[in-house]
Design a protein around this motif. Structure first.
Motif, PDB file in Angstrom:
ATOM      1  N   LEU A 137      51.773  -5.755  23.341  1.00  0.00           N
ATOM      2  CA  LEU A 137      51.347  -6.466  24.543  1.00  0.00           C
ATOM      3  C   LEU A 137      50.099  -5.833  25.145  1.00  0.00           C
ATOM      4  O   LEU A 137      49.360  -6.483  25.888  1.00  0.00           O
ATOM      5  N   LEU A 138      49.908  -4.561  24.854  1.00  0.00           N
ATOM      6  CA  LEU A 138      48.826  -3.814  25.476  1.00  0.00           C
ATOM      7  C   LEU A 138      47.529  -3.966  24.697  1.00  0.00           C
ATOM      8  O   LEU A 138      47.521  -4.019  23.466  1.00  0.00           O
ATOM      9  N   THR A 139      46.432  -4.002  25.438  1.00  0.00           N
ATOM     10  CA  THR A 139      45.119  -3.943  24.806  1.00  0.00           C
ATOM     11  C   THR A 139      44.705  -2.500  24.580  1.00  0.00           C
ATOM     12  O   THR A 139      43.879  -2.225  23.720  1.00  0.00           O
ATOM     13  N   GLY A 140      45.291  -1.573  25.346  1.00  0.00           N
ATOM     14  CA  GLY A 140      44.947  -0.179  25.133  1.00  0.00           C
ATOM     15  C   GLY A 140      45.345   0.700  26.289  1.00  0.00           C
ATOM     16  O   GLY A 140      46.196   0.344  27.114  1.00  0.00           O
ATOM     17  N   VAL A 141      44.724   1.875  26.323  1.00  0.00           N
ATOM     18  CA  VAL A 141      45.004   2.865  27.356  1.00  0.00           C
ATOM     19  C   VAL A 141      43.714   3.307  28.032  1.00  0.00           C
ATOM     20  O   VAL A 141      42.636   3.276  27.426  1.00  0.00           O
ATOM     21  N   VAL A 142      43.856   3.688  29.279  1.00  0.00           N
ATOM     22  CA  VAL A 142      42.767   4.295  30.037  1.00  0.00           C
ATOM     23  C   VAL A 142      43.037   5.788  30.085  1.00  0.00           C
ATOM     24  O   VAL A 142      44.143   6.211  30.431  1.00  0.00           O
ATOM     25  N   ILE A 143      42.044   6.579  29.716  1.00  0.00           N
ATOM     26  CA  ILE A 143      42.211   8.032  29.652  1.00  0.00           C
ATOM     27  C   ILE A 143      41.438   8.664  30.796  1.00  0.00           C
ATOM     28  O   ILE A 143      40.210   8.757  30.753  1.00  0.00           O
ATOM     29  N   PRO A 144      42.130   9.100  31.847  1.00  0.00           N
ATOM     30  CA  PRO A 144      41.442   9.687  33.000  1.00  0.00           C
ATOM     31  C   PRO A 144      40.947  11.092  32.700  1.00  0.00           C
ATOM     32  O   PRO A 144      41.432  11.761  31.782  1.00  0.00           O
ATOM     33  N   LYS A 145      39.932  11.508  33.479  1.00  0.00           N
ATOM     34  CA  LYS A 145      39.412  12.875  33.378  1.00  0.00           C
ATOM     35  C   LYS A 145      39.130  13.247  31.928  1.00  0.00           C
ATOM     36  O   LYS A 145      39.490  14.327  31.450  1.00  0.00           O
TER      37      LYS A 145
END
Length: 395
Positions: A131-139
């Motif tokens: 379902l996900l397009t991806g992840v956001v990686i902070p810092k």
């Protein structure tokens, strides 16, 4: 997904010379990078996220980030993870029943805290990960970024694309003495995983926090000197013609009207020329709704080559997307430049008789405009983004 689905078909035909195109997480990366539009952040502790997605609660929403990092208190992390997994599993179940096609889902991302959390979520979600397009990686940093990107690459396939969106917001990026070396090393790292990188994002709030700065509703990121200098270097490194990334505009924090301290930032002339006295009344409404600072910042984003924007309130969705639509003049100039490049021409006068189009210097710009036009569409010559904002938000 498609921008401006809340317009009637007759309105699309009225406003658009080239209608907005459709896209999903399966669209080719180079084009999909331009399709995020206004990316809405919401905390993973928010209840009934799957229902909000199914019901299309936020009109015009094409991308969202479910946040497990700054939006979640340290003591709530386990609860937030469990809620998130439960919501995505419910969403998968409802989609499998036909309540919403997988193709109609907005682009959904999770903002994660740390590496083991990403691995844990991957194991917990199973097929719902699709379902996900991806992840956001902070810092994002060189030190830890490679391990994150290895997991992303492991998940990413042609059948089920899965992308990373790194956020540049660390001390090493903002501080002048370490910035350029850090940016160049991050760029080198991302280049090794470019097929899995959808977008580069700028953490303006974290940057400001490191200096004890918080901009007000009358101040854009480009008015804060330390931020402006950093954003300039990020653009310099990541938007080079030979290996370019789409960079998203940083978050706009304000959404409620308060007493103003400074003169409103929207010029009267475009509104008066377009709509007369009614236009001035509408301009006043934009100012009352605290939209003038947002509009000014988006226009600065676009002038600096940024596309789309991080948002924290659904009232910003339509404004961000309206301002990113390609104008008829831009589209015709870009089309002619690309055609002339293919025919090995050097320079020509614009069809609008107001500028020279130098083919080689403007070719990279033209290709970006044509990509952007495929998702946002192109306005008829007589219309501008002002017309879309007026129609979308205030009529």
């Amino acid at each position: 997904m498609e921008f401006f689905t809340y317009f009637y078909e007759a309105e699309i035909e009225r406003f658009f010379f080239r209608r907005p195109g459709t896209f999903t997480k399966y669209t080719k990366r180079d084009l999909l990078s331009y399709g995020l539009g206004a990316t809405l952040y919401m905390p993973a502790t928010r209840p009934n996220i799957h229902q909000e997605i199914l019901s299309k609660k936020y009109e015009g929403l094409t991308s969202l980030v479910i946040d497990l990092e700054d939006a979640v208190s340290d003591h709530e992390v386990d609860t937030a993870e469990n809620l998130l997994v439960g919501e995505l599993l419910k969403l998968q179940e409802e989609c499998s029943k036909g309540f919403l096609s997988f193709q109609d889902l907005p682009l959904i991302f999770i903002r994660i805290r740390q590496l083991d959390q990403l691995q844990h979520l991957k194991n917990q979600l199973g097929d719902a990960l699709n379902l996900l397009t991806g992840v956001v990686i902070p810092k994002f940093s060189v030190e830890f970024g490679k391990d994150f990107l290895e997991i992303v690459r492991d998940v990413h396939t042609e059948d089920h694309p899965f992308y990373a969106m790194p956020i540049l917001e660390t001390v090493k990026v903002i501080q002048k003495e370490t910035r350029m070396n850090e940016l160049l090393e991050i760029k080198h790292l991302l280049d090794q995983y470019k097929d899995c990188i959808l977008n580069v994002r700028i953490g303006a709030t974290d940057f400001c926090g490191l200096y004890g700065i918080r901009r007000n509703m009358d101040t854009t990121v480009y008015d804060i000197a330390v931020l402006r200098d950093c954003i300039s270097d990020i653009i310099n490194v990541f938007q080079r013609f030979d290996s370019s990334y789409v960079i998203s505009g940083p978050v706009w924090e304000y959404f409620s009207a308060k007493k103003r301290m400074l003169k409103p930032q929207l010029r009267q002339t475009p509104f008066r020329e377009r709509y007369g006295e009614e236009g001035l009344k509408w301009r006043a409404q934009l100012i009352d709704d605290n939209m003038d600072g947002l509009i000014r910042e988006i226009l600065m984003d676009i002038s600096n080559g940024l596309t789309g924007k991080t948002i924290i309130h659904p009232s910003h969705i339509k404004v961000v997307q309206a301002l990113n639509v390609v104008s008829y003049e831009e589209f015709i100039d870009a089309s002619n430049i690309v055609k002339a490049f293919d025919e090995n021409n050097g320079v020509m006068k614009s069809e609008f008789a107001n500028k020279m189009n130098e083919v080689k210097p403007h070719y990279f710009w033209a290709k970006k405009i044509l990509l952007k036009s495929q998702v946002y569409g192109v306005l008829h010559e007589e219309f501008s983004s002002i017309d879309l904002i007026r129609k979308e938000v205030y009529v």
